[in-house]
Write a protein that holds these residues in place. Structure first.
Motif, short mmCIF file in Angstrom:
data_model
loop_
_atom_site.label_atom_id
_atom_site.label_comp_id
_atom_site.label_asym_id
_atom_site.label_seq_id
_atom_site.Cartn_x
_atom_site.Cartn_y
_atom_site.Cartn_z
N ARG A 103 5.70 5.33 4.63
CA ARG A 103 7.02 5.15 4.02
C ARG A 103 7.04 5.58 2.55
NH1 ARG A 103 11.07 5.61 6.39
NH2 ARG A 103 12.27 4.28 4.98
N LYS A 107 10.18 5.75 -1.02
CA LYS A 107 10.21 4.60 -1.90
C LYS A 107 9.90 5.00 -3.34
CE LYS A 107 8.67 0.75 -0.15
NZ LYS A 107 9.99 0.21 0.24
N GLU A 111 8.04 0.13 -5.72
CA GLU A 111 8.91 -0.58 -4.77
C GLU A 111 8.07 -1.20 -3.65
OE1 GLU A 111 12.88 0.34 -2.03
OE2 GLU A 111 11.96 1.90 -3.28
N THR A 113 7.38 -3.08 0.10
CA THR A 113 7.81 -2.85 1.48
C THR A 113 8.97 -3.78 1.79
OG1 THR A 113 5.56 -2.25 2.14
CG2 THR A 113 7.08 -2.88 3.90
N SER A 114 10.07 -3.22 2.27
CA SER A 114 11.28 -3.99 2.55
C SER A 114 11.33 -4.40 4.02
CB SER A 114 12.51 -3.16 2.21
OG SER A 114 12.60 -2.05 3.10
N ALA A 115 12.31 -5.23 4.32
CA ALA A 115 12.53 -5.62 5.72
C ALA A 115 12.87 -4.40 6.57
CB ALA A 115 13.63 -6.66 5.80
N ASP A 117 11.81 -1.35 6.00
CA ASP A 117 10.56 -0.63 6.20
C ASP A 117 9.76 -1.27 7.34
OD1 ASP A 117 10.94 1.20 4.11
OD2 ASP A 117 10.15 -0.22 2.64
N ARG A 118 9.71 -2.58 7.35
CA ARG A 118 8.94 -3.27 8.40
C ARG A 118 9.52 -3.01 9.78
NH1 ARG A 118 8.30 -7.00 4.09
NH2 ARG A 118 10.20 -8.13 4.62
#
Length: 275
Positions: A103, A107, A111, A113-115, A117-118
């Motif tokens: 990812r 990004k 930054e 890891t966001s929801a 991204d998950r």
């Protein structure tokens, strides 16, 4: 979908000309294969696409945009993902962490890891059939499992072009077939270097044959993988048939040709005094 085109690409490394005037056209959504003996320049050609090597002549084009001149590295990585031949097998991370690294082009530097991204990581692991392995150590996986994880890492880049450099090396037959079937099912543009001519015939829409850094033949597998071509380029006798299940070209190989024994086409030319 994206069209990938290499237009007259040449690469010179340490004064040695590795590939010369290579033109490859990958139609949107096509699975295109590069075949040729060891040292023919396949990996070098692929490296120009994922920007590990800069061409010294010609250009790599994504939908007619010159990658080096018109796209930043980050912009390229959002469109082109690679499963390269050279990669460390000793990542000290979990499977999910390895995949999440894909990812990065989407990004900012710091930054987290966001929801979202998950979710993308989870979807990619599901696509490659590895959702239950998310928390496993990458080093604990088999060769085939590692290849699937690295493919998932490429997929989370959300590419429109996928580059594969000998993706089936060291894999058993079942894993080779399932991995290439999975790649073909993705519906994105694929450029792959393959050693196994039967795998190339089974999965590729179009083939480019390289020898000594030059494209010597191109077309669909039936047009390209003729007994004369296989003898001339690979030095073995090939016997063609139709695969009883897939209906695709299938090759059986017999003895290795003597280095001094010319393919039929070359003998004809020699007789005519052309070589």
């Amino acid at each position: 979908m994206t069209r990938l085109r290499l237009d007259g690409v040449g690469v010179r490394i340490d004064q040695a000309l590795i590939v010369h005037d290579v033109t490859v056209d990958c139609a949107p959504g096509a699975f295109v294969g590069l075949v040729g003996p060891n040292g023919s320049g396949k990996s070098t050609v692929l490296k120009t696409v994922y920007r590990a090597v800069a061409p010294t002549s010609g250009a790599v084009l994504l939908d007619e945009r010159n990658m080096l001149r018109e796209l930043t590295s980050r912009q390229s990585a959002r469109q082109v993902a690679a499963l390269a031949q050279e990669h460390s097998q000793n990542f000290d991370f979990t499977v999910a962490e390895i995949v999440a690294a894909g990812r990065t082009p989407h990004k900012n530097r710091w930054e987290f890891t966001s929801a979202a991204d998950r979710r993308i990581v989870a979807d990619a692991l599901d696509t490659v059939g590895m959702p239950a392995y998310a928390d496993r150590a990458f080093t604990s996986l088999s060769g085939g499992e590692k290849q699937r994880v690295l493919l998932a890492r490429a997929l989370v880049q959300e590419p429109s072009v996928l580059v594969l450099d000998e993706p089936t090396n060291h894999l058993d037959i079942a894993t080779q077939l399932s991995l290439l079937a999975l790649v073909r099912s993705l519906g994105i543009t694929v450029l792959a270097a393959l050693h196994d001519l039967n795998l190339a015939a089974a999965f590729c829409d179009r083939l480019y044959v390289l020898r000594d850094g030059v494209v010597v033949r191109t077309g669909d597998p039936w047009e390209v993988l003729t007994p004369d071509l296989v003898a001339e380029v690979f030095g073995v006798r090939a016997h063609r048939s139709v695969h009883p299940v897939t209906g695709r070209l299938h090759l059986a190989f017999s003895e290795i040709l003597d280095r001094d024994e010319k393919a039929p086409q070359e003998r004809e030319l020699a007789t005519e005094g052309n070589i």
